[in-house]
Scaffold this motif. Sequence first.
Motif, PDB file in Angstrom:
ATOM      1  N   SER A 288       3.917  26.925  -8.650  1.00 24.40           N
ATOM      2  CA  SER A 288       3.904  28.363  -8.906  1.00 24.40           C
ATOM      3  C   SER A 288       4.910  29.088  -8.014  1.00 24.40           C
ATOM      4  O   SER A 288       5.628  30.000  -8.464  1.00 24.40           O
ATOM      5  CB  SER A 288       2.497  28.922  -8.673  1.00 24.40           C
ATOM      6  OG  SER A 288       2.485  30.322  -8.827  1.00 24.40           O
ATOM      7  N   ASP A 291       8.358  28.352  -9.341  1.00 25.28           N
ATOM      8  CA  ASP A 291       8.596  29.137 -10.566  1.00 25.28           C
ATOM      9  C   ASP A 291       8.888  30.591 -10.244  1.00 25.28           C
ATOM     10  O   ASP A 291       9.750  31.222 -10.873  1.00 25.28           O
ATOM     11  CB  ASP A 291       7.389  29.031 -11.502  1.00 25.28           C
ATOM     12  CG  ASP A 291       7.302  27.669 -12.175  1.00 25.28           C
ATOM     13  OD1 ASP A 291       8.328  26.969 -12.215  1.00 25.28           O
ATOM     14  OD2 ASP A 291       6.208  27.305 -12.643  1.00 25.28           O
ATOM     15  N   ASP A 295      12.225  32.366 -11.343  1.00 25.95           N
ATOM     16  CA  ASP A 295      12.119  33.514 -12.249  1.00 25.95           C
ATOM     17  C   ASP A 295      12.763  34.752 -11.642  1.00 25.95           C
ATOM     18  O   ASP A 295      13.461  35.510 -12.326  1.00 25.95           O
ATOM     19  CB  ASP A 295      10.649  33.800 -12.575  1.00 25.95           C
ATOM     20  CG  ASP A 295      10.050  32.762 -13.512  1.00 25.95           C
ATOM     21  OD1 ASP A 295      10.825  32.083 -14.209  1.00 25.95           O
ATOM     22  OD2 ASP A 295       8.816  32.624 -13.539  1.00 25.95           O
ATOM     23  N   LYS A 353       6.574  34.937 -22.213  1.00 26.25           N
ATOM     24  CA  LYS A 353       6.655  35.969 -21.165  1.00 26.25           C
ATOM     25  C   LYS A 353       5.300  36.645 -20.973  1.00 26.25           C
ATOM     26  O   LYS A 353       4.931  37.002 -19.836  1.00 26.25           O
ATOM     27  CB  LYS A 353       7.712  37.011 -21.544  1.00 26.25           C
ATOM     28  CG  LYS A 353       9.114  36.471 -21.726  1.00 26.25           C
ATOM     29  CD  LYS A 353       9.656  35.872 -20.465  1.00 26.25           C
ATOM     30  CE  LYS A 353      11.145  35.509 -20.627  1.00 26.25           C
ATOM     31  NZ  LYS A 353      11.399  34.505 -21.656  1.00 26.25           N
ATOM     32  N   GLN A 356       3.227  34.433 -18.880  1.00 28.01           N
ATOM     33  CA  GLN A 356       3.695  34.502 -17.500  1.00 28.01           C
ATOM     34  C   GLN A 356       3.150  35.756 -16.797  1.00 28.01           C
ATOM     35  O   GLN A 356       2.707  35.686 -15.644  1.00 28.01           O
ATOM     36  CB  GLN A 356       5.220  34.518 -17.468  1.00 28.01           C
ATOM     37  CG  GLN A 356       5.814  34.348 -16.089  1.00 28.01           C
ATOM     38  CD  GLN A 356       7.324  34.217 -16.130  1.00 28.01           C
ATOM     39  OE1 GLN A 356       7.919  34.214 -17.205  1.00 28.01           O
ATOM     40  NE2 GLN A 356       7.945  34.089 -14.976  1.00 28.01           N
ATOM     41  N   ASN A 359      -0.625  35.250 -16.372  1.00 25.28           N
ATOM     42  CA  ASN A 359      -0.862  34.223 -15.344  1.00 25.28           C
ATOM     43  C   ASN A 359      -0.704  34.795 -13.942  1.00 25.28           C
ATOM     44  O   ASN A 359      -1.517  34.521 -13.041  1.00 25.28           O
ATOM     45  CB  ASN A 359       0.118  33.062 -15.526  1.00 25.28           C
ATOM     46  CG  ASN A 359      -0.345  32.072 -16.581  1.00 25.28           C
ATOM     47  OD1 ASN A 359      -1.504  32.086 -16.994  1.00 25.28           O
ATOM     48  ND2 ASN A 359       0.549  31.215 -17.028  1.00 25.28           N
ATOM     49  N   ASN A 360       0.342  35.598 -13.734  1.00 28.47           N
ATOM     50  CA  ASN A 360       0.560  36.209 -12.425  1.00 28.47           C
ATOM     51  C   ASN A 360      -0.598  37.128 -12.034  1.00 28.47           C
ATOM     52  O   ASN A 360      -1.064  37.116 -10.888  1.00 28.47           O
ATOM     53  CB  ASN A 360       1.870  36.996 -12.418  1.00 28.47           C
ATOM     54  CG  ASN A 360       3.092  36.113 -12.268  1.00 28.47           C
ATOM     55  OD1 ASN A 360       3.010  35.015 -11.727  1.00 28.47           O
ATOM     56  ND2 ASN A 360       4.222  36.570 -12.757  1.00 28.47           N
ATOM     57  N   SER A 434       6.295  40.308 -12.688  1.00 29.12           N
ATOM     58  CA  SER A 434       5.517  40.856 -13.807  1.00 29.12           C
ATOM     59  C   SER A 434       5.998  42.254 -14.176  1.00 29.12           C
ATOM     60  O   SER A 434       6.157  42.575 -15.358  1.00 29.12           O
ATOM     61  CB  SER A 434       4.031  40.903 -13.444  1.00 29.12           C
ATOM     62  OG  SER A 434       3.533  39.598 -13.227  1.00 29.12           O
TER      63      SER A 434
END
Length: 609
Positions: A288, A291, A295, A353, A356, A359-360, A434
């Motif tokens: 994580s 990533d 990102d 997206k 993502q 998830n955050n 995010s």
Amino acid sequence: MANNFSLTGITDSQSVNLQDDQKGDGGLFRLPVLDVVSYSIALICTLFFLIFAIDESMSVSWFFISEIIALCLIPVLSKQGFETIAKFLLILYVDIAIIILSSIFDGEAEIQYFLIPAMGLSILLFESGHNRIRNVSIFISVVSYFIIDFIAIDRVSLSPETIDYVRWGVIAAAFVTTWIIFNIFSESKERAEQITREFLEKEKELNRQLSLKQDELQEYIEKLESTSEQLKKSSSAKSDFLATMSHEIRTPMNAILGMTNFLKEDNPRKDQLESINIVDFSAKTLLSLIDDILDFSKIDAGKIEFEQTDFELKELVSTVSESFKTTAVNKKVELITEIGEKLPKYLTGDPAKLIQILNNLVSNALKFTDKGYVKIFVQCVAEKNKKVDVEFKVSDTGIGIEESRLDSIFESFVQADKKTKRLYGGTGLGLSISKKLVELQNGSISAKSTLDKGSEFIVLLTFGKPENKENTDAGRVETQEENIEGLKVIVAEDNLVNQKVMQSFLRKWKVDATIVSNGLEAIEALKSNEVDLILMDLEMPEMDGYEAATAIRNLEDATKKNIPIIALTAAALNEVKEKVYSVGMNDFVTKPFNPVELRRKLSEINKAI
């Protein structure tokens, strides 16, 4: 450069200038007034010469011949550097010519009055700096006038007293008027010349400065081009570095997560399961973090692209919830999911997206919640013109955030406070990523929180609404376990650990796997075996996955050249994915691979065979 017209006076050194280019060699046309006057009077004398020659007045004819020669030589004298003498002689010859003509006509032709403009010519030919010579020339013209006038005026029949008054009055008025007019004109001319000279000097200075600025601009452009080229190289190096780091870090992570998944499915003892869960959690946490950094770099470089595909929102939210189920159970926190009733089943947007972002938010909520619950709530807030506004709320009963810190938590590398960072770790990039992902989709994200009571994050995004999606998906059968038994697969992977991980899963799924270490071996294995698909790593020695895929697509055997190829990529960059498709591969699986995703893709290939 613009054309410049400047009236620079009517002396020999001052002329009408027509200048197309001040820096050019032949753009200047000079017309000296001294030359014009000399040649014009010479022409007039030529006419008189012809008249008197016809009348056989030879003495007068010879006088005019001498006048013509003298007047033609005056410009030559001026050009030799005797400009003042040439001007003085011109005035003198003009006065002499007028005197001669007045004597010939005995005043009847009123020739003497030409001495008045001759006086004016004296003023105009000489600048204000030559006052003495100017005054001498004027005096000669005045004296000449008096000489002639005393001859001519006597023929007028007036009383002696009246003649005196008239004579002196006319003379005074004529000469004073001429003096004033020509002096004023001369001063105005000189002021105009001075202004013109100043203007030309300023223009020259401006041109010089412009030339310097152009040189500076050219130098700046060259520096800018050099800097731009360096930035391109730097950006390219950065992308290469990110791709390499992504590959190098994700490759061992693939082995760790693959083995932990395999061990979980191998019915471990309770004491073993706890250790496996710890390894699994730590590996996922590390992944994580990786990533997040990747990102953030992609967003910062402007390389984020958004897809527009149809997806089932309820299934997507369920997938997000399921992925955090184990973490919630381990922390003894209830994970709740609620879906609004009016929410459309299918939407059009970028599901990856959205996952993502959620998830955050869910990961953050679980990280900072030790008791109570974490809740995912989704509802439709507006629907118009095939557009749907969807609101996502992720709330928790965790530690909360101070109100003064709410505005800063969405900044990069920022957490609520230093204590939070020490206790919970993390990069502080999750919320920043995010926020940027939401705003790039023209959405909004906000937060509400009460310290020690919990937080709530609200995301509002707009999605499209696909037409006839219900009919398109009607009859679709969902299966929990895809049947891939008996599938024949070539696995091209150079990392021995990853070979073992992949082989372990494929053996468990009863898939017949041939393991090779590079692209060349993959091509040879394909030529000598009947296989259903190839799992192709991208970074391999001797021949990488891109070269191998290109070579396979160029084979003569139609069956083998169209073999399905799934890329195994540890580089989670868009340009890598684009290149995968450009060389003819059918799909890709990102390392560390999700066993469920890999099995599903193998099943899809198996169904198509």
